[in-house]
Write a protein that holds these residues in place. Structure first.
Motif, PDB file in Angstrom:
ATOM      1  N   LYS A 367     -39.607  14.244  15.904  1.00 51.19           N
ATOM      2  CA  LYS A 367     -39.441  15.522  15.219  1.00 51.19           C
ATOM      3  C   LYS A 367     -39.018  15.312  13.769  1.00 51.19           C
ATOM      4  N   ALA A 368     -38.113  14.380  13.536  1.00 46.31           N
ATOM      5  CA  ALA A 368     -37.676  14.112  12.168  1.00 46.31           C
ATOM      6  C   ALA A 368     -38.838  13.567  11.331  1.00 46.31           C
ATOM      7  N   ILE A 369     -39.644  12.681  11.942  1.00 40.09           N
ATOM      8  CA  ILE A 369     -40.811  12.136  11.222  1.00 40.09           C
ATOM      9  C   ILE A 369     -41.806  13.242  10.910  1.00 40.09           C
ATOM     10  N   ASN A 370     -42.047  14.104  11.885  1.00 40.95           N
ATOM     11  CA  ASN A 370     -43.012  15.195  11.707  1.00 40.95           C
ATOM     12  C   ASN A 370     -42.547  16.171  10.634  1.00 40.95           C
ATOM     13  N   HIS A 375     -47.186  17.892   9.449  1.00 42.68           N
ATOM     14  CA  HIS A 375     -47.890  17.892  10.740  1.00 42.68           C
ATOM     15  C   HIS A 375     -49.136  17.010  10.715  1.00 42.68           C
ATOM     16  N   ARG A 376     -49.774  16.906   9.561  1.00 45.63           N
ATOM     17  CA  ARG A 376     -50.966  16.059   9.495  1.00 45.63           C
ATOM     18  C   ARG A 376     -50.608  14.607   9.788  1.00 45.63           C
ATOM     19  N   ALA A 377     -49.525  14.136   9.192  1.00 44.44           N
ATOM     20  CA  ALA A 377     -49.075  12.771   9.460  1.00 44.44           C
ATOM     21  C   ALA A 377     -48.654  12.619  10.916  1.00 44.44           C
ATOM     22  N   GLY A 378     -48.007  13.670  11.470  1.00 46.98           N
ATOM     23  CA  GLY A 378     -47.624  13.618  12.874  1.00 46.98           C
ATOM     24  C   GLY A 378     -48.827  13.526  13.793  1.00 46.98           C
ATOM     25  N   ASP A 379     -49.908  14.229  13.460  1.00 46.51           N
ATOM     26  CA  ASP A 379     -51.119  14.151  14.283  1.00 46.51           C
ATOM     27  C   ASP A 379     -51.726  12.758  14.248  1.00 46.51           C
ATOM     28  N   VAL A 380     -51.753  12.156  13.049  1.00 48.82           N
ATOM     29  CA  VAL A 380     -52.277  10.790  12.924  1.00 48.82           C
ATOM     30  C   VAL A 380     -51.437   9.832  13.758  1.00 48.82           C
ATOM     31  N   LEU A 381     -50.124  10.021  13.717  1.00 53.76           N
ATOM     32  CA  LEU A 381     -49.226   9.144  14.468  1.00 53.76           C
ATOM     33  C   LEU A 381     -49.482   9.270  15.969  1.00 53.76           C
ATOM     34  N   LEU A 382     -49.631  10.512  16.462  1.00 52.89           N
ATOM     35  CA  LEU A 382     -49.860  10.711  17.899  1.00 52.89           C
ATOM     36  C   LEU A 382     -51.194  10.110  18.343  1.00 52.89           C
ATOM     37  N   ARG A 383     -52.232  10.288  17.534  1.00 50.03           N
ATOM     38  CA  ARG A 383     -53.523   9.694  17.891  1.00 50.03           C
ATOM     39  C   ARG A 383     -53.437   8.175  17.920  1.00 50.03           C
ATOM     40  N   THR A 384     -52.689   7.611  16.974  1.00 58.11           N
ATOM     41  CA  THR A 384     -52.535   6.156  16.938  1.00 58.11           C
ATOM     42  C   THR A 384     -51.781   5.658  18.159  1.00 58.11           C
ATOM     43  N   VAL A 385     -50.731   6.375  18.541  1.00 61.32           N
ATOM     44  CA  VAL A 385     -49.952   5.991  19.726  1.00 61.32           C
ATOM     45  C   VAL A 385     -50.824   6.025  20.973  1.00 61.32           C
ATOM     46  N   GLY A 404     -45.005  17.102  23.518  1.00 61.62           N
ATOM     47  CA  GLY A 404     -45.302  16.911  22.105  1.00 61.62           C
ATOM     48  C   GLY A 404     -45.336  15.454  21.705  1.00 61.62           C
ATOM     49  N   ASP A 405     -44.328  14.670  22.118  1.00 60.26           N
ATOM     50  CA  ASP A 405     -44.273  13.247  21.772  1.00 60.26           C
ATOM     51  C   ASP A 405     -44.066  12.390  23.006  1.00 60.26           C
ATOM     52  N   GLU A 406     -44.451  12.893  24.163  1.00 62.65           N
ATOM     53  CA  GLU A 406     -44.240  12.190  25.419  1.00 62.65           C
ATOM     54  C   GLU A 406     -45.578  11.849  26.066  1.00 62.65           C
ATOM     55  N   ALA A 439     -48.114   5.183   0.595  1.00 61.90           N
ATOM     56  CA  ALA A 439     -48.394   3.794   0.210  1.00 61.90           C
ATOM     57  C   ALA A 439     -47.754   2.813   1.183  1.00 61.90           C
ATOM     58  N   THR A 440     -46.603   3.200   1.762  1.00 66.57           N
ATOM     59  CA  THR A 440     -45.885   2.311   2.662  1.00 66.57           C
ATOM     60  C   THR A 440     -46.103   2.751   4.102  1.00 66.57           C
ATOM     61  N   PRO A 441     -46.607   1.885   4.988  1.00 64.16           N
ATOM     62  CA  PRO A 441     -46.770   2.251   6.393  1.00 64.16           C
ATOM     63  C   PRO A 441     -45.426   2.568   7.033  1.00 64.16           C
ATOM     64  N   ILE A 442     -45.465   3.376   8.081  1.00 68.08           N
ATOM     65  CA  ILE A 442     -44.235   3.712   8.789  1.00 68.08           C
ATOM     66  C   ILE A 442     -44.196   2.942  10.103  1.00 68.08           C
ATOM     67  N   THR A 443     -42.989   2.692  10.568  1.00 65.12           N
ATOM     68  CA  THR A 443     -42.772   1.963  11.810  1.00 65.12           C
ATOM     69  C   THR A 443     -42.021   2.865  12.771  1.00 65.12           C
ATOM     70  N   ILE A 444     -42.478   2.904  14.004  1.00 64.82           N
ATOM     71  CA  ILE A 444     -41.843   3.750  15.006  1.00 64.82           C
ATOM     72  C   ILE A 444     -41.385   2.892  16.175  1.00 64.82           C
ATOM     73  N   THR A 445     -40.484   3.456  16.964  1.00 64.88           N
ATOM     74  CA  THR A 445     -40.074   2.856  18.228  1.00 64.88           C
ATOM     75  C   THR A 445     -40.227   3.911  19.313  1.00 64.88           C
ATOM     76  N   ALA A 446     -40.144   3.498  20.537  1.00 62.60           N
ATOM     77  CA  ALA A 446     -40.297   4.434  21.656  1.00 62.60           C
ATOM     78  C   ALA A 446     -39.355   4.038  22.771  1.00 62.60           C
TER      79      ALA A 446
END
Length: 478
Positions: A367-370, A375-385, A404-406, A439-446
């Motif tokens: 949620k904080a990332i989104n 929301h566009r970046a959040g959609d890209v992130l979800l598709r990548t996951v 949403g993120d599960e 310009a800088t990629p983001i890193t996530i954890t789960a």
């Protein structure tokens, strides 16, 4: 494209029509007036479609090119016809060169209509109820073939030897072609987007005028009667009525496509039912003709082809709807409904010795990332996951998005080493994700939770246990 043809053609045609109807001139001169009027208007229509095609591209260009080619053949035929009938005063036979050249017009119009239908169809969705081009053409052929069978019954008057089928068919071939095109235009005007309707209206008017003259000529030739002077009026005005279609702008395209009215679905079967009734009555009276059987067989074959095409369309639409009813539209992963069905199948189906397993995946701080990136970046992130999760499991396993993120992974059979699977998932998700506007990629954890499904365990309880395992991992040390 914004220029309009001048009124000179309209005035000239009006005067010529008035002269033909009033018979104020000797017959040879009236024929010359009629033939020259048709020639001038056909040349003007040829030039109009060719000129407007130069400023267009794609389908807008292609259908105009076909119309121009068809009208060019018509114009050449009109030149030959005018020379033979008026200038050379030679005896006209049927068929002849000009008759062949005239066929270029219906061929060109048909090609133009196919281009229009395909261009309109390209804007539709897989679940759209609009009829594809093949169905429109087949419907038109069913209607026309049925009407040809009925017309044969009227012309022959129940006497097979009075009118030869070959000569009759050749004589009315132009009328049949006009009827096919007119019916096709009507079907397209009803079923296609309204953006094409203004052009189709002018095409309908021109084809109807030409078809009226073709009917008069066909009737006169078939019955051996003299051709009336009014028989040329359609040839004089038809090309002029086709001409505005080249200049008429398209309506603003609607975002909604109207479904075909139910009455249209049964329209092709009305003349077919009439033809069947005529054949049955003739059979009962003992005067059924071979021509009627041939035509009826051809119509039935067209109906079968039409139903095969429709069944194929319905099958594709069903597959599309089934897929979207059971999959997440953003990520393409299975949704809750499909996951529940698969869990039920797992509980009731054959069991692997290792059983099955569930992996619950929750993206940390999504949620904080989104909120921060949009929301566009959040959609890209979800598709990548979702893509990375699919790469971590086998082809027969299931990746489902349940929130949403599960995400939930149904692994059947269960992995021999669940901890190794969780490590591979965590490593895959921690690879930096590049976003287009950053310009800088983001890193996530789960947070990950695994639960083996017991042989007699309720699927919903198993899912709840996997959820609790994920929350223990979320609260625990990393």
């Amino acid at each position: 494209m914004r220029r309009r043809p001048g009124g000179a053609l309209v005035v000239m045609t009006s005067v010529a029509v008035a002269l033909v109807l009033s018979r104020a001139l000797p017959p040879p001169l009236l024929r010359l007036v009629a033939d020259l009027t048709g020639l001038i208007n056909s040349v003007a229509a040829t030039a109009a479609f060719a000129w407007t095609a130069r400023a267009c591209h794609g389908a807008e260009r292609h259908w105009r090119v076909f119309m121009s080619a068809g009208m060019a053949g018509w114009a050449v035929g009109q030149v030959v016809w005018t020379w033979h009938r008026t200038v050379d005063n030679s005896v006209l036979t049927f068929p002849n060169l000009e008759n062949t050249l005239y066929l270029a017009a219906p061929v060109g119009v048909f090609a133009a209509l196919v281009v229009i239908a395909r261009a309109d169809r390209a804007t539709s969705r897989d679940y759209d109820t609009a009829a594809p081009t093949r169905v429109l053409v087949l419907d038109g052929l069913v209607i026309v073939a049925s009407m040809v069978g009925l017309a044969w019954e009227v012309l022959s008057a129940g006497q097979p030897g009075r009118v030869g089928f070959g000569k009759t068919l050749l004589t009315v071939s132009y009328t049949i072609g006009d009827l096919v095109l007119i019916v096709l235009v009507i079907l397209m005007a009803v079923t296609l987007h309204s953006m094409w309707r203004p052009r189709l209206s002018w095409l309908m008017a021109g084809l109807t005028a030409i078809g009226a003259s073709d009917v008069i000529y066909a009737y006169a030739i078939t019955t051996g009667r003299a051709i009336p002077g009014a028989g040329d009026l359609g040839y004089m005005t038809g090309p002029l009525l086709l001409l505005p279609a080249a200049f008429t702008p398209a309506r603003r395209e609607s975002t909604r496509r109207r479904s075909a009215p139910p009455v249209l679905l049964g329209l092709p079967y009305v003349p077919l039912a009439a033809l069947c009734a005529v054949v049955v009555l003739d059979a009962g009276a003992g005067r059924v003709q071979a021509v009627e059987i041939y035509v009826l067989t051809a119509v039935v074959a067209l109906v079968v082809a039409r139903h095969l095409v429709t069944m194929q369309q319905l099958y594709r639409a069903h597959r599309w709807l089934s897929h979207h009813a059971l999959h997440d539209p953003l990520t393409g992963a299975a949704n809750r409904a499909l996951l529940a069905d698969l869990l039920d199948d797992t509980a009731t189906g054959p069991q692997h010795p290792r059983g099955a397993g569930l992996v619950y995946v929750d993206i940390d701080h999504f949620k904080a990332i989104n909120d921060a990136l949009g929301h566009r970046a959040g959609d890209v992130l979800l598709r990548t996951v979702a893509h990375r999760l699919r790469q971590c499991v086998r082809a027969g396993d299931t990746v489902a998005r349940v929130g949403g993120d599960e995400f939930v992974l149904l692994v059947n059979p269960a992995p021999s080493d669940p901890d190794d699977l969780l490590r591979r998932i965590a490593t895959a998700l921690e690879v930096p994700i590049a976003l287009d506007d950053r310009a800088t990629p983001i890193t996530i954890t789960a947070s990950l939770g695994y639960h083996p499904i017991a042989p007699d365990q309720d699927p919903h309880d198993a899912l709840a246990n996997a959820d609790r395992a994920m929350y223990r991992h979320k609260r625990g040390p990393r």
